[in-house]
Design an enzyme around this catalytic site. Structure first.
Site, mmCIF file in Angstrom:
data_model
loop_
_atom_site.group_PDB
_atom_site.id
_atom_site.type_symbol
_atom_site.label_atom_id
_atom_site.label_comp_id
_atom_site.label_asym_id
_atom_site.label_seq_id
_atom_site.Cartn_x
_atom_site.Cartn_y
_atom_site.Cartn_z
ATOM 1 N N GLY A 136 0.842 -1.190 0.000
ATOM 2 C CA GLY A 136 0.000 0.000 0.000
ATOM 3 C C GLY A 136 0.871 1.231 0.000
ATOM 4 O O GLY A 136 2.069 1.155 0.316
ATOM 5 N N GLN B 35 3.035 10.025 1.687
ATOM 6 C CA GLN B 35 4.337 9.348 1.778
ATOM 7 C C GLN B 35 5.285 9.744 0.658
ATOM 8 O O GLN B 35 6.485 9.513 0.752
ATOM 9 C CB GLN B 35 4.156 7.819 1.768
ATOM 10 C CG GLN B 35 3.486 7.286 3.029
ATOM 11 C CD GLN B 35 3.373 5.783 3.008
ATOM 12 O OE1 GLN B 35 2.447 5.229 2.417
ATOM 13 N NE2 GLN B 35 4.328 5.095 3.623
ATOM 14 N N CYS C 285 5.880 -0.131 7.694
ATOM 15 C CA CYS C 285 5.552 1.069 6.923
ATOM 16 C C CYS C 285 6.788 1.505 6.152
ATOM 17 O O CYS C 285 7.888 1.548 6.714
ATOM 18 C CB CYS C 285 5.099 2.194 7.863
ATOM 19 S SG CYS C 285 4.610 3.693 6.994
ATOM 20 N N LEU C 286 6.578 1.830 4.880
ATOM 21 C CA LEU C 286 7.704 2.251 4.042
ATOM 22 C C LEU C 286 8.320 3.548 4.561
ATOM 23 O O LEU C 286 9.462 3.849 4.235
ATOM 24 C CB LEU C 286 7.237 2.419 2.587
ATOM 25 C CG LEU C 286 6.776 1.112 1.925
ATOM 26 C CD1 LEU C 286 6.093 1.404 0.586
ATOM 27 C CD2 LEU C 286 7.941 0.148 1.741
ATOM 28 N N HIS D 129 -4.530 1.292 7.475
ATOM 29 C CA HIS D 129 -3.176 1.850 7.585
ATOM 30 C C HIS D 129 -3.002 3.030 6.612
ATOM 31 O O HIS D 129 -2.471 4.072 6.984
ATOM 32 C CB HIS D 129 -2.171 0.719 7.302
ATOM 33 C CG HIS D 129 -0.731 1.110 7.257
ATOM 34 N ND1 HIS D 129 0.218 0.602 8.122
ATOM 35 C CD2 HIS D 129 -0.040 1.936 6.432
ATOM 36 C CE1 HIS D 129 1.410 1.106 7.841
ATOM 37 N NE2 HIS D 129 1.282 1.918 6.800
ATOM 38 N N GLU D 130 -3.493 2.862 5.374
ATOM 39 C CA GLU D 130 -3.346 3.921 4.364
ATOM 40 C C GLU D 130 -4.233 5.124 4.671
ATOM 41 O O GLU D 130 -3.807 6.277 4.511
ATOM 42 C CB GLU D 130 -3.653 3.385 2.962
ATOM 43 C CG GLU D 130 -2.817 2.196 2.508
ATOM 44 C CD GLU D 130 -1.335 2.328 2.761
ATOM 45 O OE1 GLU D 130 -0.821 3.464 2.831
ATOM 46 O OE2 GLU D 130 -0.673 1.294 2.915
ATOM 47 N N HIS E 143 -2.722 7.322 7.150
ATOM 48 C CA HIS E 143 -1.691 8.224 6.589
ATOM 49 C C HIS E 143 -2.302 9.546 6.121
ATOM 50 O O HIS E 143 -1.684 10.600 6.230
ATOM 51 C CB HIS E 143 -0.994 7.572 5.395
ATOM 52 C CG HIS E 143 0.185 6.709 5.732
ATOM 53 N ND1 HIS E 143 1.314 7.178 6.364
ATOM 54 C CD2 HIS E 143 0.422 5.390 5.493
ATOM 55 C CE1 HIS E 143 2.204 6.186 6.498
ATOM 56 N NE2 HIS E 143 1.672 5.085 5.979
#
Ligand code: GNR
Ligand code: NI
Length: 191
Positions: free
Chosen positions: A46, A51, A97-98, A139-140, A143
């Site tokens: 995702g 991000q 998480c990236l 999660h997204e 963000h």
């Protein structure tokens, strides 16, 4: 299509509330394309626009993940996603998480959700998800509200990971993964 650099904590852009998309136009579709390319390259399941430093309520997900296995790839692009319903039942997943490289911790969230959004054609749609997709969507969407998965873990663990990344940023030594290949460098230089 192009790859975009992914922001790492403590970048303040990861803590802002993103702006709604006014219309899913060519620019938004191009953003979705770049986000999918960046997500697959990372690789991740995702990615949210903040991000990559874009202040828009856009996310992409593909929990099938195996990029080469194109038959299984199920990319989803969502503009203005919102959780319309969340189950009472919860589930526990080890999340990463990236924007917080190489850190993983278990998070409890609603096990299933229904999410409303605009698709690539600007049409209103709803998706009901459970399992990893439900976790990933939450999660997204977090963000887009400046919320990170570490906000759902214990204060002590959160404080530790934030401190580690703040220190890395201050010393201008961003956490990097080792190079997979390429010309050899002097060992001292690689420190
Ligand atoms: O690649 C990712 N894996 C992942 C695993 C468990 C729960 C959530 C995620 S999302 C993450 C990519 C990312 O940082 N998206 O914002
Ligand atoms: Ni993330």
């Amino acid at each position: 299509m192009s790859l975009r650099p992914i922001l790492i904590i403590p970048d303040p852009r990861l803590r802002m509330v993103a702006k709604p998309v006014v219309a899913v136009d060519a620019a938004v579709r191009a953003l979705m394309d770049d986000m999918l390319e960046t997500m697959y390259d990372a690789p991740g399941i995702g990615l949210a626009a903040p991000q990559i430093g874009v202040d828009s309520r856009v996310i992409v997900v593909d929990v099938a993940k195996r990029r080469d296995d194109s038959a299984r790839a199920e990319p989803l692009s969502l503009a203005n996603p919102e959780i319309l319903w969340a189950s009472e039942e919860t589930s526990l997943y080890e999340e990463g998480c990236l924007s917080i490289p190489d850190y993983y911790e278990e998070v409890t969230r609603p096990a299933a959700v229904r999410v409303g959004y605009l698709d690539v054609d600007g049409r209103r749609r709803e998706i009901e998800a459970d399992g990893l997709l439900a976790t990933c969507l939450q999660h997204e969407i977090d963000h887009l509200n400046g919320v990170l998965f570490i906000d759902h873990i214990s204060r002590l663990k959160r404080a530790r990971v934030i401190k580690k990344f703040e220190k890395a940023a201050k010393h201008d030594a961003p956490v990097r993964k080792p190079r997979a290949s390429g010309p050899a460098h002097g060992a001292a230089e690689d420190l």
